[in-house]
Scaffold this motif. Structure first.
Motif, PDB file in Angstrom:
ATOM      1  N   PRO A  28       0.819  -1.219   0.000  1.00  0.00           N
ATOM      2  CA  PRO A  28       0.000   0.000   0.000  1.00  0.00           C
ATOM      3  C   PRO A  28       0.854   1.271   0.000  1.00  0.00           C
TER       4      PRO A  28
ATOM      5  N   ARG B 198       0.423   4.294   0.898  1.00  0.00           N
ATOM      6  CA  ARG B 198       0.454   5.132   2.103  1.00  0.00           C
ATOM      7  C   ARG B 198       0.823   4.328   3.351  1.00  0.00           C
TER       8      ARG B 198
ATOM      9  N   MET C  55      -7.950   9.252   0.621  1.00  0.00           N
ATOM     10  CA  MET C  55      -7.023   8.322  -0.032  1.00  0.00           C
ATOM     11  C   MET C  55      -7.608   7.782  -1.334  1.00  0.00           C
TER      12      MET C  55
ATOM     13  N   LEU D 224      -7.437   4.291  -4.352  1.00  0.00           N
ATOM     14  CA  LEU D 224      -7.179   2.864  -4.518  1.00  0.00           C
ATOM     15  C   LEU D 224      -5.667   2.626  -4.584  1.00  0.00           C
ATOM     16  N   GLY D 225      -5.186   1.659  -3.820  1.00  0.00           N
ATOM     17  CA  GLY D 225      -3.757   1.363  -3.783  1.00  0.00           C
ATOM     18  C   GLY D 225      -3.040   1.965  -2.587  1.00  0.00           C
ATOM     19  N   ASP D 226      -3.708   2.873  -1.887  1.00  0.00           N
ATOM     20  CA  ASP D 226      -3.052   3.566  -0.775  1.00  0.00           C
ATOM     21  C   ASP D 226      -3.016   2.762   0.525  1.00  0.00           C
ATOM     22  N   ALA D 227      -4.024   1.917   0.741  1.00  0.00           N
ATOM     23  CA  ALA D 227      -4.153   1.293   2.064  1.00  0.00           C
ATOM     24  C   ALA D 227      -4.818  -0.076   1.992  1.00  0.00           C
ATOM     25  N   HIS D 228      -4.447  -0.936   2.929  1.00  0.00           N
ATOM     26  CA  HIS D 228      -5.252  -2.125   3.177  1.00  0.00           C
ATOM     27  C   HIS D 228      -6.565  -1.694   3.816  1.00  0.00           C
ATOM     28  N   VAL D 229      -7.632  -2.420   3.516  1.00  0.00           N
ATOM     29  CA  VAL D 229      -8.930  -2.090   4.096  1.00  0.00           C
ATOM     30  C   VAL D 229      -9.516  -3.347   4.736  1.00  0.00           C
ATOM     31  N   ILE D 230      -9.658  -3.292   6.036  1.00  0.00           N
ATOM     32  CA  ILE D 230     -10.192  -4.407   6.822  1.00  0.00           C
ATOM     33  C   ILE D 230     -11.570  -3.976   7.319  1.00  0.00           C
TER      34      ILE D 230
ATOM     35  N   MET E  73      -8.323  -7.701   2.091  1.00  0.00           N
ATOM     36  CA  MET E  73      -7.952  -6.317   2.437  1.00  0.00           C
ATOM     37  C   MET E  73      -7.041  -5.682   1.395  1.00  0.00           C
ATOM     38  N   ASP E  74      -6.562  -6.481   0.427  1.00  0.00           N
ATOM     39  CA  ASP E  74      -5.573  -6.010  -0.558  1.00  0.00           C
ATOM     40  C   ASP E  74      -5.892  -4.614  -1.095  1.00  0.00           C
ATOM     41  N   ALA E  75      -4.875  -3.750  -1.120  1.00  0.00           N
ATOM     42  CA  ALA E  75      -5.056  -2.333  -1.464  1.00  0.00           C
ATOM     43  C   ALA E  75      -5.493  -2.115  -2.909  1.00  0.00           C
ATOM     44  N   ARG E  76      -5.301  -3.131  -3.758  1.00  0.00           N
ATOM     45  CA  ARG E  76      -5.604  -2.971  -5.184  1.00  0.00           C
ATOM     46  C   ARG E  76      -7.046  -3.310  -5.536  1.00  0.00           C
TER      47      ARG E  76
ATOM     48  N   ARG F 217     -13.989  -7.369   4.823  1.00  0.00           N
ATOM     49  CA  ARG F 217     -12.651  -7.617   4.261  1.00  0.00           C
ATOM     50  C   ARG F 217     -11.667  -8.040   5.347  1.00  0.00           C
ATOM     51  N   ASN F 218     -10.853  -9.022   5.027  1.00  0.00           N
ATOM     52  CA  ASN F 218      -9.765  -9.410   5.922  1.00  0.00           C
ATOM     53  C   ASN F 218      -8.605  -9.921   5.070  1.00  0.00           C
TER      54      ASN F 218
END
Lengths: 155, 155
Positions: free
Chosen positions: A18, A20, A40, A42-48, B28-31, B49-50
């Motif tokens: 990511p 960021r 932010m 797309l591509g900046d952060a993991h999202v949980i 969770m992948d940022a992409r 998401r995880n």
């Protein structure tokens, strides 16, 4: 579900790490756009995401993998107003689920009295987890659903 | 994390119940943009998401709340290629985490050999859970990261 294609303008060459170096933890709520909430992309952060933006064992697992394997350093937790878990009667919910399923679930629904306090407790849970290598930059916000400019820091 | 404001064009009046009555489970992948992957928009679906798009106890908790409290009916699981958990040496990872943390984690990292098989197993896990009221419409896709038009049904 019909099979659909990605939008044509979907970025195709984002890196795996990511940009960021951030992992966001937030609720599954359909009204939340976690990246937009923090300015932010797309591509900046993991999202949980899970019900309630809770820090469960599975959240810690995801954060541990995010930091250890994919070099993130910051954790941002975003709770929100008008969450279905705020003020839910936990005992009654478990009873209803167990009655329908024929067995007691191995998890609690995860209700909470105050989203601000819940976010603060979640921030503390990450800061005190031995499985998270980087705990210096863990912050908490509440998103006021339906209010413009609605993320405010609470921890 | 700096405090940032929502984008001005953020929709403000979305309903609490997801318009497409769907819960998406993905990594969770940022992409990954889960809504774009399915041609959906903000407000259409819950998004869970995880790390690895795994169906853990916490995923089942979220899906149970999604269906019971917020009227979703369909579940869509989206795994993806180039996932950090695909082919990870689980034993070595647990050992490294335990060595650094000073204690063994109460979870497994969740590695898998094949993302297609993993998504199929996740679909089956949802279909066989007594805690999920609606299990007729559970589907699985793999998103080919970096390939245009890259979601394909696998279950």
């Amino acid at each position: 579900m019909p099979f659909t294609r990605w939008a044509k303008d979907e970025p195709q060459e984002l890196p795996r790490v990511p940009a960021r170096r951030t992992a966001i933890v937030t609720c599954m709520d359909a009204r939340i756009d976690p990246l937009a909430a923090l300015g932010m992309h797309l591509g900046d952060a993991h999202v949980i995401r899970n019900a309630g933006a809770l820090v469960t064992d599975d959240t810690i697992r995801s954060l541990a993998i995010s930091q250890r394997m994919l070099d993130t350093r910051a954790v941002v937790i975003i709770g929100h107003t008008d969450c279905g878990l705020e003020g839910l009667d936990e005992g009654a919910a478990v009873e209803a689920i167990a009655a329908e399923a024929g067995t007691v679930p191995p998890w609690r629904p995860g209700s909470f009295a105050s989203v601000e306090d819940q976010v603060r407790a979640s921030v503390e849970a990450v800061r005190s987890s031995p499985f998270i290598p980087h705990r210096d930059d863990v912050t908490g916000f509440v998103h006021d659903v339906g209010v413009a400019g609605g993320v405010r820091p609470v921890a």
